[in-house]
Structures are given as structure tokens and as C-alpha cells.
Design a protein around this motif. Structure first.
Motif, PDB file in Angstrom:
ATOM      1  N   ALA A 117       0.940  -1.111  -0.049  1.00  0.00           N
ATOM      2  CA  ALA A 117       0.105   0.216   0.116  1.00  0.00           C
ATOM      3  C   ALA A 117       0.942   1.094   0.003  1.00  0.00           C
ATOM      4  CB  ALA A 117      -0.998  -0.010   1.314  1.00  0.00           C
ATOM      5  N   ILE A 118       0.659   2.211  -1.002  1.00  0.00           N
ATOM      6  CA  ILE A 118       1.726   3.272  -0.967  1.00  0.00           C
ATOM      7  C   ILE A 118       0.933   4.668  -1.050  1.00  0.00           C
ATOM      8  CG2 ILE A 118       3.055   4.309  -2.664  1.00  0.00           C
ATOM      9  CD1 ILE A 118       3.460   1.821  -4.213  1.00  0.00           C
ATOM     10  N   SER A 119       1.254   5.412  -0.343  1.00  0.00           N
ATOM     11  CA  SER A 119       0.829   6.922  -0.190  1.00  0.00           C
ATOM     12  C   SER A 119       1.951   7.766   0.082  1.00  0.00           C
ATOM     13  CB  SER A 119      -0.173   7.068   0.964  1.00  0.00           C
ATOM     14  OG  SER A 119      -0.685   8.345   0.885  1.00  0.00           O
ATOM     15  N   GLY A 120       1.983   9.061  -0.425  1.00  0.00           N
ATOM     16  CA  GLY A 120       2.838  10.155  -0.146  1.00  0.00           C
ATOM     17  C   GLY A 120       2.363  11.644  -0.218  1.00  0.00           C
ATOM     18  N   ASN A 121       3.191  12.384   0.281  1.00  0.00           N
ATOM     19  CA  ASN A 121       2.690  13.901   0.245  1.00  0.00           C
ATOM     20  C   ASN A 121       3.424  14.654  -0.466  1.00  0.00           C
ATOM     21  OD1 ASN A 121       4.761  13.647   2.016  1.00  0.00           O
ATOM     22  ND2 ASN A 121       3.663  14.880   3.895  1.00  0.00           N
ATOM     23  N   VAL A 122       4.427  14.172  -1.166  1.00  0.00           N
ATOM     24  CA  VAL A 122       5.342  14.931  -2.035  1.00  0.00           C
ATOM     25  C   VAL A 122       4.427  15.454  -3.241  1.00  0.00           C
ATOM     26  CG1 VAL A 122       7.397  15.034  -3.464  1.00  0.00           C
ATOM     27  CG2 VAL A 122       7.296  13.492  -1.674  1.00  0.00           C
ATOM     28  N   PRO A 123       4.476  16.776  -3.420  1.00  0.00           N
ATOM     29  CA  PRO A 123       3.572  17.327  -4.240  1.00  0.00           C
ATOM     30  C   PRO A 123       4.011  16.737  -5.884  1.00  0.00           C
ATOM     31  CG  PRO A 123       4.300  19.251  -2.829  1.00  0.00           C
ATOM     32  CD  PRO A 123       4.855  17.770  -2.286  1.00  0.00           C
ATOM     33  N   GLN A 124       3.056  16.412  -6.458  1.00  0.00           N
ATOM     34  CA  GLN A 124       3.328  15.720  -7.788  1.00  0.00           C
ATOM     35  C   GLN A 124       3.359  16.847  -9.053  1.00  0.00           C
ATOM     36  OE1 GLN A 124       0.999  12.063  -8.639  1.00  0.00           O
ATOM     37  NE2 GLN A 124       1.084  11.482  -6.554  1.00  0.00           N
ATOM     38  N   GLY A 125       4.220  16.717  -9.699  1.00  0.00           N
ATOM     39  CA  GLY A 125       4.398  17.559 -10.856  1.00  0.00           C
ATOM     40  C   GLY A 125       5.200  19.088 -10.927  1.00  0.00           C
ATOM     41  N   ALA A 126       5.355  19.083  -9.492  1.00  0.00           N
ATOM     42  CA  ALA A 126       6.020  20.390  -8.902  1.00  0.00           C
ATOM     43  C   ALA A 126       7.693  20.532  -8.978  1.00  0.00           C
ATOM     44  CB  ALA A 126       5.666  20.505  -7.577  1.00  0.00           C
ATOM     45  N   GLY A 127       8.281  19.426  -9.143  1.00  0.00           N
ATOM     46  CA  GLY A 127       9.716  19.248  -9.384  1.00  0.00           C
ATOM     47  C   GLY A 127      10.602  19.178  -8.045  1.00  0.00           C
ATOM     48  N   LEU A 128       9.580  18.347  -7.038  1.00  0.00           N
ATOM     49  CA  LEU A 128      10.115  18.025  -5.958  1.00  0.00           C
ATOM     50  C   LEU A 128      10.566  16.438  -5.765  1.00  0.00           C
ATOM     51  CD1 LEU A 128       7.968  20.396  -3.604  1.00  0.00           C
ATOM     52  CD2 LEU A 128      10.229  20.513  -4.389  1.00  0.00           C
ATOM     53  N   SER A 129      10.517  15.770  -6.901  1.00  0.00           N
ATOM     54  CA  SER A 129      10.888  14.275  -7.403  1.00  0.00           C
ATOM     55  C   SER A 129       9.780  13.284  -6.089  1.00  0.00           C
ATOM     56  CB  SER A 129      12.369  14.277  -6.481  1.00  0.00           C
ATOM     57  OG  SER A 129      13.209  15.025  -7.659  1.00  0.00           O
ATOM     58  N   SER A 130       8.680  13.482  -6.495  1.00  0.00           N
ATOM     59  CA  SER A 130       7.897  12.497  -6.110  1.00  0.00           C
ATOM     60  C   SER A 130       8.144  11.179  -6.723  1.00  0.00           C
ATOM     61  CB  SER A 130       6.215  12.928  -6.407  1.00  0.00           C
ATOM     62  OG  SER A 130       6.024  13.150  -7.768  1.00  0.00           O
ATOM     63  N   SER A 131       8.625  11.313  -8.104  1.00  0.00           N
ATOM     64  CA  SER A 131       8.613   9.714  -8.755  1.00  0.00           C
ATOM     65  C   SER A 131       9.793   9.005  -7.907  1.00  0.00           C
ATOM     66  CB  SER A 131       8.891  10.182 -10.045  1.00  0.00           C
ATOM     67  OG  SER A 131       9.768  11.134 -10.576  1.00  0.00           O
ATOM     68  N   ALA A 132      11.136   9.858  -7.890  1.00  0.00           N
ATOM     69  CA  ALA A 132      12.407   9.601  -7.420  1.00  0.00           C
ATOM     70  C   ALA A 132      12.013   8.802  -5.844  1.00  0.00           C
ATOM     71  CB  ALA A 132      13.129  10.442  -7.325  1.00  0.00           C
ATOM     72  N   ALA A 133      11.280   9.473  -5.131  1.00  0.00           N
ATOM     73  CA  ALA A 133      10.901   9.100  -3.704  1.00  0.00           C
ATOM     74  C   ALA A 133       9.917   7.916  -3.687  1.00  0.00           C
ATOM     75  CB  ALA A 133       9.954  10.180  -3.015  1.00  0.00           C
ATOM     76  N   LEU A 134       9.119   7.539  -4.840  1.00  0.00           N
ATOM     77  CA  LEU A 134       8.600   6.283  -4.915  1.00  0.00           C
ATOM     78  C   LEU A 134       9.472   5.243  -5.423  1.00  0.00           C
ATOM     79  CD1 LEU A 134       6.066   4.847  -5.224  1.00  0.00           C
ATOM     80  CD2 LEU A 134       5.566   5.705  -7.529  1.00  0.00           C
ATOM     81  N   GLU A 135      10.421   5.541  -6.254  1.00  0.00           N
ATOM     82  CA  GLU A 135      11.339   4.544  -6.809  1.00  0.00           C
ATOM     83  C   GLU A 135      12.142   3.913  -5.854  1.00  0.00           C
ATOM     84  OE1 GLU A 135      11.323   6.967 -11.050  1.00  0.00           O
ATOM     85  OE2 GLU A 135      12.911   7.140  -9.775  1.00  0.00           O
ATOM     86  N   VAL A 136      12.737   5.049  -5.047  1.00  0.00           N
ATOM     87  CA  VAL A 136      13.679   4.773  -3.856  1.00  0.00           C
ATOM     88  C   VAL A 136      13.011   3.833  -2.859  1.00  0.00           C
ATOM     89  CG1 VAL A 136      15.278   5.694  -2.084  1.00  0.00           C
ATOM     90  CG2 VAL A 136      15.251   6.536  -4.479  1.00  0.00           C
ATOM     91  N   ALA A 137      11.953   4.223  -2.505  1.00  0.00           N
ATOM     92  CA  ALA A 137      11.056   3.589  -1.487  1.00  0.00           C
ATOM     93  C   ALA A 137      10.821   2.005  -1.926  1.00  0.00           C
ATOM     94  CB  ALA A 137       9.710   4.271  -0.963  1.00  0.00           C
ATOM     95  N   LEU A 138      10.374   2.071  -3.212  1.00  0.00           N
ATOM     96  CA  LEU A 138       9.944   0.798  -3.619  1.00  0.00           C
ATOM     97  C   LEU A 138      11.418  -0.188  -3.906  1.00  0.00           C
ATOM     98  CD1 LEU A 138       7.784   1.685  -6.521  1.00  0.00           C
ATOM     99  CD2 LEU A 138       7.222   0.249  -4.559  1.00  0.00           C
TER     100      LEU A 138
END
Length: 386
Positions: A117-138
């Protein structure tokens, strides 16, 4: 909409009819200086921030990974581990999961079936690397469950491979590496060729303020890949592996040798590398005046040479600069074409910055900006395990 950790536990229990065994976390990041230098083997100076992606997990005894994404209306994906990993045609978030799975398998990691189950509060599409946070957590999730030892740098590289080769965005290593290697209270000077990381203490008198312009930008299929190709063309012209290998003296006659556009792209990267190293030194010496000048020069270079800023971003930078002057620094951060501004702001001016943005930005652009006061935070970690 992101969930609290308690709510994510509830979702996991209700969706999988079981309790979770593991909890993993990886942060987003903001880059203080060093933009589009990472894929040129150069230097960057980011810090991890206290906005995170959380993954709850348990082994399920199946040869199958099952995922529920809380931030996407509880959409689900299933990934058989004994089949070729294909792209999900409907859910883009699922392709980040699938990309990490594929990258690990190609490295010879034998993954185990699990429920996530995945959730996060890194704003998406804002240049704060929500995708990298997801990849590293995974990456941390899958290797831990499989009992396969992998360093945080290797996990970061795995995330980058997933983004480059599966998702299709040719990003550099910075985003994943700072998400993995962030240090509380510090920025981190990263050599994107050697992957060496050096902590640089943040001045106690400054707040890290991130201003989301809410001008959405997507890097996949955008100008990002074009910029990368232009940089590679410049490096090929000079006969070097990457633009990291050039200094400002080497490009003195650049406009005589390259077309105007490529020349300006190269000039940005070469001068940005020099600025980043100087900024790390200034930060370590608590030399805020010099840091302010370097951040201003960086923004001007992104605007004029790399051409990745937009009018709302330029306005926000100018507005914040008019308030903080040389007591702090401000520039666009991230890949460009929207997204966020980063500012190092004296604590006593944070309220004024917020007020001026709220009063002026909507009037000029019809948009509301979100302002986040952040803390330099620790990188990825296993929060709980059996």
C-alpha cells in the motif's frame, strides 16, 4: 490525496485482509543549486525534505506483487513475477512500480511476492521528485523483502534505470540519490560521476522555503529530453565524455564553434557546475551574500541560456528577491517549465514572503501558489520491520 500513516495502515488491512509487517519511507528533495548538471556527470547541491512517500508491505507467499495506490483513488495493479514486465496502459503510477521490478530482476535479484500500500505527500508535478521518492522507497522495499543486500547508492541507480529505461524520462541520478542519501540538517554536495556525497551544514538562520507555482510540468515527452540531447551534442563536439569535463576557459570561443542554441546550453551547464561548487563552499562558510549571488546567477542562466523557466516562475523569483535581498537566495528548482522556486529565507522574513506571494501572484497569473517551509531531512529508511 495522501493518507496519514495510520490511514494507510487501515487501507492495507481492509484491502488485503491482513496487517502489514514492514514500513518504508523515502523523501522528496529540493535542489538548492546545480540544475541539469546531473546527467552531465556534474555537481548538484540538493537536500532531502520532510515530504515523503510511504510503502507498507508484507510477503504474500505468491509469485505476484499486488499494489494499492492510495493517492490514486485506491487503484490497484498486479505484477506477476514469472512474466515479462509490460507497461501498464492506464495507470502511469504503476509504471514506476513495474519499472523498479524490471530493473531489479535484470540485476539478477530474485524478488518475492508481496502486498503493498503506497501513499505520499510529495507534491506531484512540482519538481520535488515525487517519482524518485517512490522509486527509492520501492527499491528498499523489494530488496529488503527479498533479503537481498543492496546499498542505498545501488537502490538509487536502480530507480534511475527504471525512470530512464521503463518510464522513458532521461533523468540524471540526483533525484534518486538524494532521496536515498539525504542527511538531516544538511544539504548534500553530490558528484554525479563518482556518486560521492558530502554533507554541507545548512545555516541555522535560514529556512528552506519551497514555492509551488502550480504551473504543472511533465518531463516525460517534454523539452527535458531535448535539452539532454543538446548537451550530449556539445560534449561530442569537444570530444569529452560529458560537459563535466569542461571548464569556463575551455568554452571561451563557444559561439564561434557551435550553433547559438547548443552553445547556450553548454555554457549553462559548464558555468552551473562552477557555481554549484562555489555555493557549497559558501554554504559551509556561512557566506550568505555569495550564496545569494550564485543562486541569482543560476536562475538567470536557466532563464536565458537553458531556457527552462516560465513567466510565473520568473515573477516569483523576482518577488522573493525583492524581499530577502542578499540575506538569502532564490532561484527556480527542478527540471523547469513550471514547478517550484526554492528560497533560503531568514526566519524573520518568511511571513513577509508568504504574504507578498498571496497578495500579488494570483493577481498577475490567476494561480494560487503553495508555500512550504521545509526542513533538510534524512534519506530513505526502514521505519518498521519484524
Amino acid at each position: 490525496m495522501s493518507l496519514t500513516v495510520a490511514e494507510l495502515h487501515q487501507l492495507f488491512s481492509s484491502h488485503f485482509s491482513a496487517t502489514t509487517d514492514f514500513h518504508f519511507r523515502a523523501p522528496g528533495r529540493v535542489n538548492l543549486i546545480g540544475e541539469h548538471t546531473d546527467y552531465n556527470d556534474g555537481f548538484v547541491l540538493p537536500c532531502a525534505i520532510n515530504f515523503d512517500t510511504h510503502v507498507l508491505a508484507r510477503k504474500n507467499g505468491l509469485n505476484l506483487i499486488r499494489v494499492v495506490a492510495a493517492d490514486y483513488a485506491n487503484q490497484v495493479d498486479e505484477i506477476p513475477l514469472d512474466q515479462v514486465i509490460a507497461h501498464h496502459l492506464d495507470y502511469q503510477w504503476a509504471n514506476y512500480v513495474r519499472g523498479v521490478v524490471q530493473s531489479l530482476q535484470r540485476q539478477g535479484i530474485s524478488l518475492v511476492g508481496c502486498d503493498l500500500a503506497i501513499s505520499g505527500n510529495v507534491p506531484q508535478g512540482a519538481g520535488l521528485s515525487s517519482s524518485a521518492a517512490l522509486e527509492v522507497a520501492l527499491g528498499l522495499t523489494f530488496t529488503t523483502l527479498a533479503e537481498q543486500a543492496m546499498s542505498l547508492s545501488q537502490i538509487a541507480l536502480t530507480g534511475q534505470q527504471a525512470e530512464n529505461h521503463f518510464v522513458g524520462c532521461n533523468s540524471g541520478i540526483m533525484d534518486q540519490l538524494i532521496s536515498a542519501q539525504g542527511q538531516a540538517g544538511n544539504a548534500v554536495l553530490i558528484d554525479c560521476r563518482s556518486l560521492e556525497c558530502h554533507a554541507v551544514a545548512m545555516p541555522q538562520e535560514l529556512s528552506v522555503v519551497i514555492i509551488n507555482s502550480n504551473v504543472k510540468r511533465g518531463l516525460v515527452g517534454s523539452e527535458y529530453n531535448t535539452r539532454r540531447a543538446q548537451c550530449e551534442a556539445g560534449a561530442a563536439h569537444y570530444g569529452v565524455k560529458a560537459l563535466r569535463d569542461l571548464d569556463t576557459a575551455a568554452i571561451g570561443n563557444i559561439f564561434d564553434e557551435l550553433d547559438d542554441v547548443t552553445a547556450r546550453r553548454v555554457r549553462h551547464v559548464v558555468t552551473e557546475n562552477a557555481r554549484t561548487l562555489a555555493a557549497a563552499k559558501a554554504l559551509a562558510n556561512d557566506d550568505i551574500r555569495t550564496l545569494s549571488q550564485l543562486m541569482a546567477q543560476s536562475h538567470a542562466s536557466m532563464r536565458d541560456d537553458f531556457e527552462i523557466t516560465v513567466a510565473p516562475i520568473d515573477y516569483l523569483v523576482s518577488l522573493v528577491d525583492s524581499i530577502i535581498g542578499n540575506r538569502g537566495g532564490v532561484r527556480m528548482t527542478g527540471g523547469g517549465f513550471g514547478g517550484c522556486v526554492v528560497a533560503l529565507v531568514p526566519h524573520d522574513l518568511v511571513a513577509d514572503v508568504k504574504a507578498q506571494i498571496a497578495a500579488n501572484y494570483p493577481e498577475h497569473f490567476g494561480l494560487m501558489a503553495d508555500v512550504f517551509v521545509c526542513q533538510p531531512s534524512a534519506g530513505a529508511e526502514i521505519v518498521t520491520q519484524p
